[in-house]
Motif scaffolding. Sequence first.
Motif, PDB file in Angstrom:
ATOM      1  N   ASP A 164       0.824  -1.208   0.000  1.00  0.00           N
ATOM      2  CA  ASP A 164       0.000   0.000   0.000  1.00  0.00           C
ATOM      3  C   ASP A 164       0.865   1.268   0.000  1.00  0.00           C
ATOM      4  O   ASP A 164       0.793   2.097   0.914  1.00  0.00           O
ATOM      5  CB  ASP A 164      -0.928   0.004   1.218  1.00  0.00           C
ATOM      6  N   PRO A 165       1.685   1.447  -1.033  1.00  0.00           N
ATOM      7  CA  PRO A 165       2.637   2.567  -1.052  1.00  0.00           C
ATOM      8  C   PRO A 165       1.956   3.929  -1.180  1.00  0.00           C
ATOM      9  O   PRO A 165       0.938   4.068  -1.859  1.00  0.00           O
ATOM     10  CB  PRO A 165       3.487   2.274  -2.292  1.00  0.00           C
ATOM     11  N   GLU A 166       2.523   4.908  -0.517  1.00  0.00           N
ATOM     12  CA  GLU A 166       2.051   6.282  -0.642  1.00  0.00           C
ATOM     13  C   GLU A 166       2.584   6.891  -1.944  1.00  0.00           C
ATOM     14  O   GLU A 166       3.560   6.402  -2.523  1.00  0.00           O
ATOM     15  CB  GLU A 166       2.528   7.117   0.550  1.00  0.00           C
ATOM     16  N   PHE A 167       1.953   7.988  -2.369  1.00  0.00           N
ATOM     17  CA  PHE A 167       2.361   8.623  -3.621  1.00  0.00           C
ATOM     18  C   PHE A 167       3.824   9.055  -3.570  1.00  0.00           C
ATOM     19  O   PHE A 167       4.557   8.910  -4.558  1.00  0.00           O
ATOM     20  CB  PHE A 167       1.477   9.840  -3.920  1.00  0.00           C
ATOM     21  N   PHE A 168       4.266   9.582  -2.434  1.00  0.00           N
ATOM     22  CA  PHE A 168       5.639  10.088  -2.346  1.00  0.00           C
ATOM     23  C   PHE A 168       6.651   8.980  -2.610  1.00  0.00           C
ATOM     24  O   PHE A 168       7.675   9.211  -3.267  1.00  0.00           O
ATOM     25  CB  PHE A 168       5.892  10.702  -0.964  1.00  0.00           C
ATOM     26  N   GLU A 169       6.376   7.767  -2.114  1.00  0.00           N
ATOM     27  CA  GLU A 169       7.295   6.648  -2.359  1.00  0.00           C
ATOM     28  C   GLU A 169       7.398   6.360  -3.853  1.00  0.00           C
ATOM     29  O   GLU A 169       8.495   6.152  -4.387  1.00  0.00           O
ATOM     30  CB  GLU A 169       6.815   5.396  -1.625  1.00  0.00           C
ATOM     31  N   LYS A 170       6.258   6.366  -4.526  1.00  0.00           N
ATOM     32  CA  LYS A 170       6.261   6.085  -5.963  1.00  0.00           C
ATOM     33  C   LYS A 170       6.917   7.225  -6.741  1.00  0.00           C
ATOM     34  O   LYS A 170       7.640   6.987  -7.716  1.00  0.00           O
ATOM     35  CB  LYS A 170       4.825   5.840  -6.436  1.00  0.00           C
ATOM     36  N   GLN A 171       6.677   8.442  -6.299  1.00  0.00           N
ATOM     37  CA  GLN A 171       7.308   9.590  -6.961  1.00  0.00           C
ATOM     38  C   GLN A 171       8.826   9.514  -6.845  1.00  0.00           C
ATOM     39  O   GLN A 171       9.552   9.741  -7.823  1.00  0.00           O
ATOM     40  CB  GLN A 171       6.808  10.891  -6.333  1.00  0.00           C
ATOM     41  N   GLN A 172       9.312   9.192  -5.650  1.00  0.00           N
ATOM     42  CA  GLN A 172      10.754   9.088  -5.449  1.00  0.00           C
ATOM     43  C   GLN A 172      11.347   7.965  -6.288  1.00  0.00           C
ATOM     44  O   GLN A 172      12.434   8.096  -6.852  1.00  0.00           O
ATOM     45  CB  GLN A 172      11.061   8.847  -3.967  1.00  0.00           C
ATOM     46  N   LEU A 173      10.618   6.865  -6.378  1.00  0.00           N
ATOM     47  CA  LEU A 173      11.115   5.740  -7.169  1.00  0.00           C
ATOM     48  C   LEU A 173      11.238   6.128  -8.639  1.00  0.00           C
ATOM     49  O   LEU A 173      12.257   5.856  -9.282  1.00  0.00           O
ATOM     50  CB  LEU A 173      10.181   4.543  -7.010  1.00  0.00           C
ATOM     51  N   VAL A 174      10.202   6.771  -9.174  1.00  0.00           N
ATOM     52  CA  VAL A 174      10.248   7.192 -10.577  1.00  0.00           C
ATOM     53  C   VAL A 174      11.347   8.229 -10.782  1.00  0.00           C
ATOM     54  O   VAL A 174      12.090   8.184 -11.773  1.00  0.00           O
ATOM     55  CB  VAL A 174       8.883   7.748 -11.025  1.00  0.00           C
ATOM     56  N   SER A 175      11.487   9.148  -9.843  1.00  0.00           N
ATOM     57  CA  SER A 175      12.512  10.196  -9.952  1.00  0.00           C
ATOM     58  C   SER A 175      13.916   9.607 -10.004  1.00  0.00           C
ATOM     59  O   SER A 175      14.800  10.136 -10.688  1.00  0.00           O
ATOM     60  CB  SER A 175      12.413  11.162  -8.772  1.00  0.00           C
ATOM     61  N   ASN A 176      14.126   8.520  -9.280  1.00  0.00           N
ATOM     62  CA  ASN A 176      15.458   7.922  -9.195  1.00  0.00           C
ATOM     63  C   ASN A 176      15.686   6.812 -10.219  1.00  0.00           C
ATOM     64  O   ASN A 176      16.749   6.191 -10.231  1.00  0.00           O
ATOM     65  CB  ASN A 176      15.683   7.362  -7.785  1.00  0.00           C
ATOM     66  N   SER A 177      14.698   6.563 -11.064  1.00  0.00           N
ATOM     67  CA  SER A 177      14.841   5.500 -12.066  1.00  0.00           C
ATOM     68  C   SER A 177      15.527   6.037 -13.319  1.00  0.00           C
ATOM     69  O   SER A 177      15.718   7.249 -13.480  1.00  0.00           O
ATOM     70  CB  SER A 177      13.464   4.930 -12.432  1.00  0.00           C
ATOM     71  N   ALA A 178      15.881   5.131 -14.208  1.00  0.00           N
ATOM     72  CA  ALA A 178      16.460   5.534 -15.493  1.00  0.00           C
ATOM     73  C   ALA A 178      15.407   6.286 -16.317  1.00  0.00           C
ATOM     74  O   ALA A 178      14.226   5.922 -16.290  1.00  0.00           O
ATOM     75  CB  ALA A 178      16.936   4.302 -16.261  1.00  0.00           C
ATOM     76  N   PRO A 179      15.800   7.332 -17.042  1.00  0.00           N
ATOM     77  CA  PRO A 179      14.825   8.080 -17.852  1.00  0.00           C
ATOM     78  C   PRO A 179      14.061   7.196 -18.830  1.00  0.00           C
ATOM     79  O   PRO A 179      12.880   7.436 -19.100  1.00  0.00           O
ATOM     80  CB  PRO A 179      15.698   9.103 -18.594  1.00  0.00           C
ATOM     81  N   GLN A 180      14.734   6.170 -19.346  1.00  0.00           N
ATOM     82  CA  GLN A 180      14.072   5.287 -20.313  1.00  0.00           C
ATOM     83  C   GLN A 180      12.963   4.472 -19.649  1.00  0.00           C
ATOM     84  O   GLN A 180      11.953   4.165 -20.281  1.00  0.00           O
ATOM     85  CB  GLN A 180      15.093   4.343 -20.960  1.00  0.00           C
ATOM     86  N   PHE A 181      13.144   4.124 -18.368  1.00  0.00           N
ATOM     87  CA  PHE A 181      12.081   3.406 -17.659  1.00  0.00           C
ATOM     88  C   PHE A 181      10.895   4.331 -17.427  1.00  0.00           C
ATOM     89  O   PHE A 181       9.736   3.929 -17.595  1.00  0.00           O
ATOM     90  CB  PHE A 181      12.590   2.869 -16.320  1.00  0.00           C
ATOM     91  N   LYS A 182      11.170   5.565 -17.051  1.00  0.00           N
ATOM     92  CA  LYS A 182      10.088   6.532 -16.860  1.00  0.00           C
ATOM     93  C   LYS A 182       9.328   6.745 -18.164  1.00  0.00           C
ATOM     94  O   LYS A 182       8.094   6.844 -18.175  1.00  0.00           O
ATOM     95  CB  LYS A 182      10.664   7.856 -16.351  1.00  0.00           C
TER      96      LYS A 182
END
Length: 215
Positions: A164-182
Motif C-alpha cells: 500500500d505505497p504512498e504517492f511520495f514513495e512512488k514519486q521518489q522511485l520514478v525520480s530515481n529510475s532511469a529516464p528510459q524506464f520513466k
Amino acid sequence: MPRNTETIDLREEADRIDSELDEIAEKVARLNDEADEDDEDDANAELVGEIEESFEKVDQLERELVGVHWALDEWGDNRCGAEKDDGGTCQNPADSCPHHDSVGGTVELTIGGLTTGEFADVQDRTNTARNEKVGWGSDPSVEAAGSIFQAAKGLVDADFLSDDPEFFEKQQLVSNSAPQFKEWLSARVDDLTTPNVDTGNFSERLERAQAKLES
C-alpha cells in the motif's frame, strides 16, 4: 483508484517490444524494396514517409526496451526460476544454470489509467512545482516534473514497492529510475488512460471530403 489497471510481467514486456522491433524491421525492409522498384515520385515520397514514421517508432521502442531491461536488472532477481521435476523452483544463477535454459527472474508491476480526479491531482502538483520556481524566469518549465507525477500516479503496485505505497514513495522511485524506464512507464499509463474508442481514421475522412469536392 485508477479507472482500469493492467499487471505487466517485465520479462514478457521485453519480449513483446523485441518482437515489435522485429516486425518493424521486416516492414522497413519491404518498404525499401518497394521504393527501389517504384519510379513514381509521389509513390516514392509516400513510401519514404512510411519509412521515416517507422524509424521514429523504432527510436521510441528502443528507448522503452532499454528502460524495461534496466528495471529487470535493478529489481529482478538472478535466480533461474525454472520449475523442477519435484515441483520446486530452481535457485541456480540464471546465467550459469547447468540444468535449464533460463533468462532469470522477472518483475511484475500494476499500472492504471488515470481518472479525471487523478489527472487533476497531477496538474495540481505540477502547478505547485511551477509556483516553487517563481523567480526562475517568466514561465519556468516544469514539464519534466509533471511527467514524473503522471507516471507515479499511474504506478499502482509493484514487486519493488512497499505494501500500500504512498504517492511520495512512488514519486521518489520514478525520480530515481532511469529516464528510459520513466518513458516506458509514462507511455503505458497513457495507453490505459486513453479510452479504447474508435473515432475513425482522419485520412479516410479527408479522402471522402476531397472526393465530395471533386464530384
